[in-house]
Each structure stands twice: as structure tokens, then as C-alpha cells.
Design a protein around this motif. Structure first.
Motif, PDB file in Angstrom:
ATOM      1  N   MET A 133      41.862  34.590  27.471  1.00  0.00           N
ATOM      2  CA  MET A 133      43.223  34.083  27.274  1.00  0.00           C
ATOM      3  C   MET A 133      43.835  33.475  28.537  1.00  0.00           C
ATOM      4  SD  MET A 133      43.915  34.192  24.217  1.00  0.00           S
ATOM      5  CE  MET A 133      43.281  34.882  22.711  1.00  0.00           C
ATOM      6  N   GLY A 134      43.161  33.687  29.686  1.00  0.00           N
ATOM      7  CA  GLY A 134      43.627  33.019  30.901  1.00  0.00           C
ATOM      8  C   GLY A 134      44.117  33.952  32.008  1.00  0.00           C
ATOM      9  N   GLU A 193      37.396  40.384  39.881  1.00  0.00           N
ATOM     10  CA  GLU A 193      36.493  40.929  38.858  1.00  0.00           C
ATOM     11  C   GLU A 193      35.130  41.143  39.504  1.00  0.00           C
ATOM     12  OE1 GLU A 193      36.902  39.162  34.402  1.00  0.00           O
ATOM     13  OE2 GLU A 193      36.933  37.648  35.952  1.00  0.00           O
ATOM     14  N   VAL A 202      43.762  25.164  30.675  1.00  0.00           N
ATOM     15  CA  VAL A 202      43.686  26.587  30.308  1.00  0.00           C
ATOM     16  C   VAL A 202      45.066  27.241  30.359  1.00  0.00           C
ATOM     17  CG1 VAL A 202      42.694  28.825  30.934  1.00  0.00           C
ATOM     18  CG2 VAL A 202      41.278  26.782  31.053  1.00  0.00           C
ATOM     19  N   LYS A 255      43.831  39.259  25.278  1.00  0.00           N
ATOM     20  CA  LYS A 255      42.445  39.399  24.843  1.00  0.00           C
ATOM     21  C   LYS A 255      41.531  38.571  25.751  1.00  0.00           C
ATOM     22  CE  LYS A 255      43.967  38.827  20.406  1.00  0.00           C
ATOM     23  NZ  LYS A 255      43.805  38.504  18.990  1.00  0.00           N
ATOM     24  N   ASN A 256      40.220  38.696  25.532  1.00  0.00           N
ATOM     25  CA  ASN A 256      39.246  37.962  26.347  1.00  0.00           C
ATOM     26  C   ASN A 256      39.487  36.459  26.263  1.00  0.00           C
ATOM     27  OD1 ASN A 256      37.176  40.444  25.235  1.00  0.00           O
ATOM     28  ND2 ASN A 256      37.320  40.018  27.406  1.00  0.00           N
ATOM     29  N   THR A 299      42.313  35.799  34.319  1.00  0.00           N
ATOM     30  CA  THR A 299      41.633  35.515  35.587  1.00  0.00           C
ATOM     31  C   THR A 299      42.022  34.120  36.090  1.00  0.00           C
ATOM     32  OG1 THR A 299      39.804  36.968  35.021  1.00  0.00           O
ATOM     33  CG2 THR A 299      39.348  35.289  36.689  1.00  0.00           C
ATOM     34  N   GLU A 309      40.745  43.287  36.383  1.00  0.00           N
ATOM     35  CA  GLU A 309      39.881  44.272  35.715  1.00  0.00           C
ATOM     36  C   GLU A 309      39.694  45.491  36.628  1.00  0.00           C
ATOM     37  OE1 GLU A 309      39.496  43.827  32.726  1.00  0.00           O
ATOM     38  OE2 GLU A 309      39.193  41.702  32.284  1.00  0.00           O
TER      39      GLU A 309
HETATM   40  N1  LIG Z   1      34.855  28.322  35.716  1.00  0.00           N
HETATM   41  C1  LIG Z   1      35.250  27.932  34.506  1.00  0.00           C
HETATM   42  N2  LIG Z   1      35.023  26.681  34.038  1.00  0.00           N
HETATM   43  C2  LIG Z   1      35.425  26.274  32.831  1.00  0.00           C
HETATM   44  N3  LIG Z   1      36.115  27.055  31.964  1.00  0.00           N
HETATM   45  C3  LIG Z   1      36.371  28.307  32.345  1.00  0.00           C
HETATM   46  C4  LIG Z   1      35.973  28.821  33.632  1.00  0.00           C
HETATM   47  N4  LIG Z   1      36.393  30.107  33.726  1.00  0.00           N
HETATM   48  C5  LIG Z   1      37.025  30.376  32.573  1.00  0.00           C
HETATM   49  N5  LIG Z   1      37.024  29.310  31.736  1.00  0.00           N
HETATM   50  C6  LIG Z   1      37.659  29.245  30.412  1.00  0.00           C
HETATM   51  O1  LIG Z   1      39.051  29.423  30.596  1.00  0.00           O
HETATM   52  C7  LIG Z   1      39.594  30.254  29.575  1.00  0.00           C
HETATM   53  C8  LIG Z   1      40.303  31.449  30.199  1.00  0.00           C
HETATM   54  O2  LIG Z   1      39.351  32.254  30.860  1.00  0.00           O
HETATM   55  P1  LIG Z   1      39.743  33.483  31.789  1.00  0.00           P
HETATM   56  O3  LIG Z   1      38.515  33.882  32.523  1.00  0.00           O
HETATM   57  O4  LIG Z   1      40.943  33.146  32.568  1.00  0.00           O
HETATM   58  O5  LIG Z   1      40.124  34.586  30.700  1.00  0.00           O
HETATM   59  P2  LIG Z   1      40.494  36.128  30.875  1.00  0.00           P
HETATM   60  O6  LIG Z   1      41.792  36.327  30.167  1.00  0.00           O
HETATM   61  O7  LIG Z   1      40.396  36.534  32.285  1.00  0.00           O
HETATM   62  O8  LIG Z   1      39.348  36.828  29.991  1.00  0.00           O
HETATM   63  P3  LIG Z   1      38.563  38.218  30.212  1.00  0.00           P
HETATM   64  O9  LIG Z   1      39.436  39.294  29.627  1.00  0.00           O
HETATM   65  O10 LIG Z   1      37.319  38.031  29.394  1.00  0.00           O
HETATM   66  O11 LIG Z   1      38.289  38.389  31.660  1.00  0.00           O
HETATM   67  C9  LIG Z   1      38.436  30.627  28.660  1.00  0.00           C
HETATM   68  O12 LIG Z   1      38.445  29.745  27.561  1.00  0.00           O
HETATM   69  C10 LIG Z   1      37.228  30.389  29.521  1.00  0.00           C
HETATM   70  O13 LIG Z   1      36.129  30.026  28.739  1.00  0.00           O
END
Ligand SMILES: Nc1ncnc2c1ncn2[C@@H]1O[C@H](COP(=O)(O)OP(=O)(O)OP(=O)(O)O)[C@@H](O)[C@H]1O
Ligand SMILES: [Mg+2]
Length: 233
Positions: free
Chosen positions: A38-39, A83, A16, A35-36, A41, A159
Motif C-alpha cells: 500500500m506504500g 526492513e 505509488v 495492507k501489503n 515503505t 517492520e
Molecule cells: N523498487 C520498486 N520499484 C517499483 N515498484 C516498487 C518498488 N518498491 C515497491 N514498489 C511498488 O510500490 C507499491 C508500494 O510498495 P511498498 O513497498 O511501499 O508497500 P508496503 O506498504 O511497504 O508493503 P509491505 O507491507 O509488503 O512491506 C507496490 O505496488 C510495490 O509493488
């Protein structure tokens, strides 16, 4: 305060984060945007060693913390507001604050609780309410208050205002501004650009687990900027 140098991380076999570079300077408010999915979290989870196959260097105040247990990182003065507003539902507001505190001395603990009430007057009004009866915004205030009860130097919010009513969002941004003035270092993930531009000193944009832009509020505030192109749908 924090440096990520060529950090890679995965969930099991699925990578990721890709050579992520990022810096959070002490005493600043730094943002993590994108964006959602993208990594963002995942970046925070990686700081706490909660992802798989972490490579590169995660450096906190000059110490490489890759693989350190979450409680050790907390002991180094880092507090996370994750979050989804995590509070103890069956404890009151005040019990939630006290339960997270590190003080041995009761008086010092109460002084810190009172500081939280100053920061969030709504919590003072609801001090005897059970946390599960609070509004979403009040729960987020309590989650921030709990994080601050550990007396961190570095506060991370994932968030910060997601899904909250505008009036509550404003109160949270005001509280973060007050914390900035008290010289806290803050890393914040949020999607509201306007308050982030006002409060933030440095901004980072992630795309597919890599840093694609970093810069200052002036550029991020310009709707025609490269930064905004990375954030547009
Ligand atoms: N526990 C998990 N197991 C497998 N893949 C995961 C897990 N958590 C997140 N992902 C994947 O890792 C990638 C990054 O996710 P992440 O949650 O870091 O995004 P984000 O930027 O925080 O998004 P958001 O704005 O929706 O919170 C995504 O493709 C997601 O599907
Ligand atoms: Mg996220």
C-alpha cells in the motif's frame, strides 16, 4: 516533527503515493499501517529522497527536506531501521554499534554502547558474537541499537517485529516503550495491532498510496471500527 503535505512519489513512471498527508508530532509514537503493497515503505523511502518524481512538501522540524541527501537527513537527527535488519555480518555486536557511532570521544561512545546493552540485555550477552551468528530477533535489536548510536531524536522503524518470535517481539515493544518514555519521537510500521494500540499515540492507514484513515488507539482497538475495515483482508 514531520509533516507530509500532498506528497506524491513514483518508481520511474509508476506512481505509488498520491497526495499523501501525514503528521508525526514530536515526542509521540505514530504508526503507519496498511495492507501489503500500500506504500508504507515507499513513504519512508520518499522521506530520504529515494523515490522518483517527488512532489508536495516533506517538512522536518520546519525545514522542507525534499531532495536532501540521506546523510543530511541523518545529520538532522533522523535514524532509520529499514526492513530486513541490516547489520554488518562480519563484525561483532559491539563493533557494529561502534561502527555506527558519531562520537569522537571514546568514553562517550562507550557510554552510549552501554545504554544499548541496558535497552537490550541480550546484546550485552552476545557482545563478542559476530552479527551473522545472531538470531533474527537479536539482529533486529542490533539494527535498532545501531540506529540509536547516531543519537537521533526521531527513530523510524520499518517492520519493527516482522517474522520474529513472540518473546523477542515483546522485548522489542518494551524497548520502544522505554524509548518513548525517554521522549524519542518514533514512527513505526508494523502489523501487530495489539502492541501498536498500546504504544501508539496516533495511527495512519494507507491504501493505494493515500491516507484513508488517521486516529487514535481507542478507535483502532475496536474490531468494528472503520479503521479496522481498512485493514481487513
Ligand atoms: N523498487 C520498486 N520499484 C517499483 N515498484 C516498487 C518498488 N518498491 C515497491 N514498489 C511498488 O510500490 C507499491 C508500494 O510498495 P511498498 O513497498 O511501499 O508497500 P508496503 O506498504 O511497504 O508493503 P509491505 O507491507 O509488503 O512491506 C507496490 O505496488 C510495490 O509493488
Ligand atoms: Mg514495506
Amino acid at each position: 516533527m514531520l509533516t507530509l503535505d500532498r506528497v506524491c512519489a513514483s518508481y520511474e513512471d509508476s506512481q505509488v503515493l498520491f497526495d499523501l498527508e501525514m503528521e508525526v508530532a514530536a515526542g509521540t509514537v505514530t504508526t503507519l499501517l496498511g495492507k501489503n503493497g500500500m506504500g508504507k515503505t515507499t513513504t519512508i523511502r520518499t522521506l530520504y529522497g529515494l523515490t522518483d518524481n517527488i512532489r508536495g512538501d516533506v517538512v522536518l522540524n520546519g525545514t522542507r527536506i525534499n531532495g536532501l541527501a540521506p546523510h543530511k537527513i541523518a545529520a538532522m537527527g533522523v535514524a532509520l531501521v529499514p526492513e530486513g535488519r541490516q547489520v554488518f555480518p562480519t563484525l561483532t555486536v559491539e563493533e557494529n554499534l561502534i561502527a555506527t557511532a558519531r562520537f569522537k570521544n571514546k568514553r562517550e561512545c562507550q557510554m552510549q554502547v552501554d545504554k544499548m546493552y541496558e535497552l537490550f540485555p541480550r546484546l550485552a550477552e552476545r557482545k563478542t558474537s559476530f552479527a551473522n551468528l545472531l538470531s533474527g530477533g537479536e539482529q533486529q535489536m542490533l539494527a535498532i541499537g545501531r540506529a540509536l548510536m547516531t543519537m537521533p531524536r526521531f527513530l523510524i522503524l520499518d517492520e519493527a517485529t516482522e517474522g520474529l518470535a513472540p518473546v523477542v517481539r515483546r522485548e522489542i515493544w518494551m524497548a520502544l516503550k522505554a524509548l518513548k518514555e525517554q521522549n524519542y519521537t518514533i514512527l513505526v510500521i508494523d502489523k501487530s495491532l495489539k502492541p501498536l494500540c498500546k504504544l501508539g499515540d496516533a495511527h495512519n492507514i494507507l491504501q493505494k498510496g493515500a491516507l484513508v484513515w488517521s486516529g487514535q488507539s481507542k478507535e483502532l482497538a475496536d474490531p468494528q471500527s472503520e479503521a479496522r475495515r481498512h485493514l481487513s483482508l
